[in-house]
Design a protein around this motif. Structure first.
Motif, PDB file in Angstrom:
ATOM      1  N   LYS A  29      -1.072  -7.771   9.584  1.00 51.02           N
ATOM      2  CA  LYS A  29      -0.057  -7.069  10.399  1.00 51.02           C
ATOM      3  C   LYS A  29      -0.720  -6.289  11.526  1.00 51.02           C
TER       4      LYS A  29
ATOM      5  N   TYR B  77      -4.785  -5.416  12.237  1.00 47.97           N
ATOM      6  CA  TYR B  77      -5.213  -4.019  12.372  1.00 47.97           C
ATOM      7  C   TYR B  77      -5.904  -3.784  13.722  1.00 47.97           C
TER       8      TYR B  77
ATOM      9  N   SER C 182      -5.838  -3.091  -0.676  1.00 44.32           N
ATOM     10  CA  SER C 182      -7.305  -2.980  -0.783  1.00 44.32           C
ATOM     11  C   SER C 182      -7.708  -2.018  -1.893  1.00 44.32           C
TER      12      SER C 182
ATOM     13  N   GLY D  55      -5.781  -5.440   3.222  1.00 44.97           N
ATOM     14  CA  GLY D  55      -5.849  -5.396   4.677  1.00 44.97           C
ATOM     15  C   GLY D  55      -7.103  -4.622   5.066  1.00 44.97           C
ATOM     16  N   ALA D  56      -7.008  -3.314   4.963  1.00 46.77           N
ATOM     17  CA  ALA D  56      -8.049  -2.401   5.464  1.00 46.77           C
ATOM     18  C   ALA D  56      -9.481  -2.782   5.069  1.00 46.77           C
TER      19      ALA D  56
ATOM     20  N   TYR E 169      -7.369   3.559   9.377  1.00 41.67           N
ATOM     21  CA  TYR E 169      -6.277   2.638   9.726  1.00 41.67           C
ATOM     22  C   TYR E 169      -5.724   2.956  11.124  1.00 41.67           C
TER      23      TYR E 169
HETATM   24  C1  LIG Z   1      -0.266  -2.842   4.748  1.00 42.64           C
HETATM   25  C2  LIG Z   1       0.071  -3.367   3.426  1.00 42.64           C
HETATM   26  C3  LIG Z   1      -0.912  -3.927   2.594  1.00 42.64           C
HETATM   27  C4  LIG Z   1      -2.376  -3.849   2.923  1.00 42.64           C
HETATM   28  O1  LIG Z   1      -2.806  -2.524   2.647  1.00 42.64           O
HETATM   29  P1  LIG Z   1      -4.317  -2.049   2.855  1.00 42.64           P
HETATM   30  O2  LIG Z   1      -4.305  -0.647   2.350  1.00 42.64           O
HETATM   31  O3  LIG Z   1      -4.590  -2.126   4.307  1.00 42.64           O
HETATM   32  O4  LIG Z   1      -5.187  -2.951   2.056  1.00 42.64           O
HETATM   33  C5  LIG Z   1      -0.513  -4.530   1.424  1.00 42.64           C
HETATM   34  N1  LIG Z   1       0.811  -4.559   1.067  1.00 42.64           N
HETATM   35  C6  LIG Z   1       1.767  -3.999   1.825  1.00 42.64           C
HETATM   36  C7  LIG Z   1       3.174  -4.045   1.367  1.00 42.64           C
HETATM   37  C8  LIG Z   1       1.432  -3.374   3.018  1.00 42.64           C
HETATM   38  O5  LIG Z   1       2.394  -2.807   3.760  1.00 42.64           O
END
Ligand SMILES: *Cc1c(COP(=O)(O)O)cnc(C)c1O
Length: 375
Positions: free
Chosen positions: A41, A45, A205, A222-223, A352
């Protein structure tokens, strides 16, 4: 892998795709038989979904998540045909047919989204796949307790739908000892029993580092892919991904008592050598960093003094000998001596936010394992 840095750009952002792939592999190795998705998303990042997506797909990643429908429409054609792109926000009213047209999978977050998706399946007279999200204690997105109870009594609610995943999202996973982690897990297990049988996903994460109890069949980092530390207060196991360097525009010698920059917020206390570099708050180098952060010329730390301007920062380079830093030279803002999390903390925010704000004006260099740097 990297082209020569263009002298037209004031600053260069180097993004190590090899490190992102290595981070995905590390996370995957920590979750046993569970599958590891990638969250892309906000343009991965801020690092470029068009580059990150195909790199992870080449490494074997097949499940991708974005927030908006438009992000998914842009990403889907860049991925192998068998990759799945899921949209965290689900269909906004009236957008359901777009999901089908582009082969995208919605996350259904409310009874209204569920009903609209089922209505479309009925209209098209075909089964439609979907993810069902439950809210287990964040009060942001997902079916709530009342909706779940009503669904358990409604055998028709899922007719025509194929529930491919049940998911929820953790509110406090970066704090390992937070009681919400166990409470959300318990509610998630209970919520699954009220829904059609399907694989499950709970961990972002940080959730991966809570242990196998939180892994289920799929994790959604993600992160950590982008190098951010997944566990607050613990050493960061992820490979660093970004390096930010800015070019020096000019260097001046100032007598003691000379005010520098907007608001005269800083005044030299001794004869000083001040370098002006080509990065500012318009590039995501947050204004809060003035007087708090440093840049690095090799291994020499040079404090940013005075306010951060839109396009420039002023740096106290007195620690360097005359002539050591000249117009055109590069200084490190994010790199070996200070990572994104560190700079974010100096600005009073989180990695982030720092990452997703990094500017559109930078020359971007996508490198492999060795990365790349300005001459
Ligand atoms: C953004 C998001 C993630 C990823 O989260 P991170 O902390 O960046 O690993 C996973 N699931 C949902 C629903 C999110 O909104």
């Amino acid at each position: 892998m990297s082209g020569p840095a263009s002298p037209g750009a004031g600053a260069v952002l180097t993004i190590d795709l090899g490190a992102i792939v290595a981070n995905w592999r590390l996370l995957k190795s920590r979750v046993g038989r569970a599958d590891c998705a990638a969250v892309l998303k906000a343009d991965a990042y801020g690092l470029g979904a068009a580059q990150v997506g195909p790199a992870l797909a080449a490494a074997g990643c097949r499940q991708f998540f974005v927030a908006h429908l438009d992000e998914a429409i842009a990403l889907k054609p860049m991925l192998p045909r068998d990759a799945t792109v899921s949209v965290l926000h689900g269909p906004l009213p009236g957008s359901e047919a777009e999901f089908v047209a582009h082969g995208l999978r919605p996350v259904l977050n409310s009874r209204a989204q569920l009903d609209a998706w089922r209505a479309l399946a009925h209209r098209l007279d075909r089964e439609l796949g979907a993810i069902v999200q439950v809210d287990t204690g964040m009060a942001r997105l997902g079916l709530d307790e009342r909706e779940l109870r009503a669904l358990a009594d409604d055998r028709e609610a899922f007719v025509g739908l194929r529930v491919e995943l049940v998911m929820s999202h953790l509110a406090c996973a970066d704090e390992q000892a937070h009681p919400a982690n166990a409470a959300q897990l318990e509610r998630f297990v209970a919520a699954r029993r009220r829904l059609p049988p399907a694989p499950a996903s709970l961990a972002n994460s940080s959730g991966i580092f809570l242990g196998s109890s939180h892994h289920f069949e799929l994790v959604r980092p993600g992160a950590a892919l982008y190098g951010l530390a997944p566990v607050a207060g613990a050493p960061n196991p992820m490979r660093p991904v970004v390096r930010l360097q800015a070019r020096v525009i000019q260097v001046r010698e100032l007598p003691a008592g000379t005010p520098v920059g907007y608001g005269h917020a800083w005044t030299s206390e001794r004869p000083s050598r001040i370098a002006t570099a080509s990065v500012g708050y318009a590039d995501g180098w947050l204004r809060r960093l003035g007087g708090r952060a440093s840049v690095w010329a090799g291994d020499v730390e040079l404090p940013i003094v005075g306010r951060v301007s839109m396009d420039t920062v002023t740096i106290d380079a007195t620690a360097l000998p005359a002539g050591a830093l000249a117009a055109g030279d590069a200084v490190d803002l994010i790199g070996p001596n200070g990572d994104v999390d560190h700079v974010a903390a100096q600005a009073g925010t989180i990695g982030y936010e720092m990452l997703t704000r990094l500017g559109r004006r930078f020359e971007r260099i996508y490198g492999g394992a060795a990365g790349a740097s300005l001459p």
